[in-house]
Design a protein around this motif. Structure first.
Motif, short mmCIF file in Angstrom:
data_model
loop_
_atom_site.label_atom_id
_atom_site.label_comp_id
_atom_site.label_asym_id
_atom_site.label_seq_id
_atom_site.Cartn_x
_atom_site.Cartn_y
_atom_site.Cartn_z
N ALA A 161 -0.03 33.01 -4.71
CA ALA A 161 0.98 33.49 -3.78
C ALA A 161 0.31 33.72 -2.43
CB ALA A 161 1.61 34.78 -4.29
N ASP A 166 5.48 35.97 5.40
CA ASP A 166 6.50 36.51 4.52
C ASP A 166 7.32 37.53 5.30
OD1 ASP A 166 7.67 38.49 2.57
OD2 ASP A 166 6.75 37.09 1.15
N ARG A 185 7.00 34.18 -7.80
CA ARG A 185 8.07 33.38 -7.20
C ARG A 185 8.01 31.92 -7.63
NH1 ARG A 185 8.41 34.48 -0.89
NH2 ARG A 185 6.18 34.42 -1.13
N ASP A 186 6.79 31.43 -7.89
CA ASP A 186 6.69 30.03 -8.25
C ASP A 186 6.76 29.83 -9.77
OD1 ASP A 186 3.08 29.72 -7.71
OD2 ASP A 186 4.23 30.98 -9.06
N ALA A 197 2.80 26.93 -2.85
CA ALA A 197 3.06 28.33 -2.49
C ALA A 197 3.40 28.44 -1.00
CB ALA A 197 1.86 29.20 -2.84
N ASP A 208 0.05 37.60 -6.72
CA ASP A 208 0.98 36.63 -7.30
C ASP A 208 2.26 37.36 -7.65
OD1 ASP A 208 2.23 34.49 -8.39
OD2 ASP A 208 0.94 34.33 -10.16
N ASP A 209 3.32 37.00 -6.97
CA ASP A 209 4.59 37.69 -7.17
C ASP A 209 5.50 36.97 -8.15
OD1 ASP A 209 5.43 35.51 -5.75
OD2 ASP A 209 6.09 36.64 -4.00
#
Length: 178
Positions: free
Chosen positions: A79, A109, A71-72, A25, A68-69
């Protein structure tokens, strides 16, 4: 030393799987932040270099947890909105004080920049290095990265030595010590 009220914590994973998820992350965030900073697409060389830094002997990893967005693609709750990786003395490559912990990577970010999060991460990273027995910290900063330079100088970091070319971009970079 500077202060901040943003929420950060030293990452202390309970097992290797946790550490791998957190590291991934952070690397994802680093690659995205560098691309945003430089106005370019994400570069595999930046990812590889960040992964190598995460493989170095670690003093501390400070993270600012985020929702947790996705993205992974894993939905694992790891995240991060920001992080600071501190590695052992000598892991920075370019000469600096031999006894100084190396602030290897610090990223926020892009959507959280200007919120004080970078300041909180920097303070916590230096504090973690001190707690681990390192009286000084060293970092490398691009000479044209004005926001980062302001942050580092406000924290007491001072430039030392002559600029040198960044390993990937060739841009002038300088060592800073606190």
């Amino acid at each position: 030393m500077i202060e901040s009220t943003a929420s950060v914590r030293v990452a202390e994973p309970t097992d290797a799987g946790d550490r791998d998820r957190i590291d991934r992350a952070c690397i994802d965030l680093w690659v995205a932040a560098v691309a945003a900073r430089d106005g370019r697409v994400e570069d595999p060389a930046v990812r590889a270099r960040a992964a190598a830094k995460f493989a170095a002997e670690r003093v501390a990893l400070v993270v600012a947890p985020g929702a947790d967005d996705g993205r992974d693609g894993e939905g694992d709750g790891e995240a991060v909105r920001g992080f600071a990786l501190v590695t052992a003395p000598g892991t920075g490559g370019v000469a600096g004080p031999a006894d100084a912990a190396y602030l290897s990577l610090l990223a926020v970010d892009p959507s959280a920049q200007g919120s004080g999060l970078g300041r909180a991460l920097l303070v916590a990273a230096v504090d973690a290095a001190h707690a681990a027995g390192h009286e000084r910290c060293v970092l490398h900063a691009l000479e044209d990265n004005a926001p980062a330079l302001r942050l580092y100088r406000s924290a007491g970091f001072l430039p030392v030595g002559e600029p040198f070319p960044h390993a990937l971009s060739g841009r002038p970079t300088r060592t800073h010590v606190v």
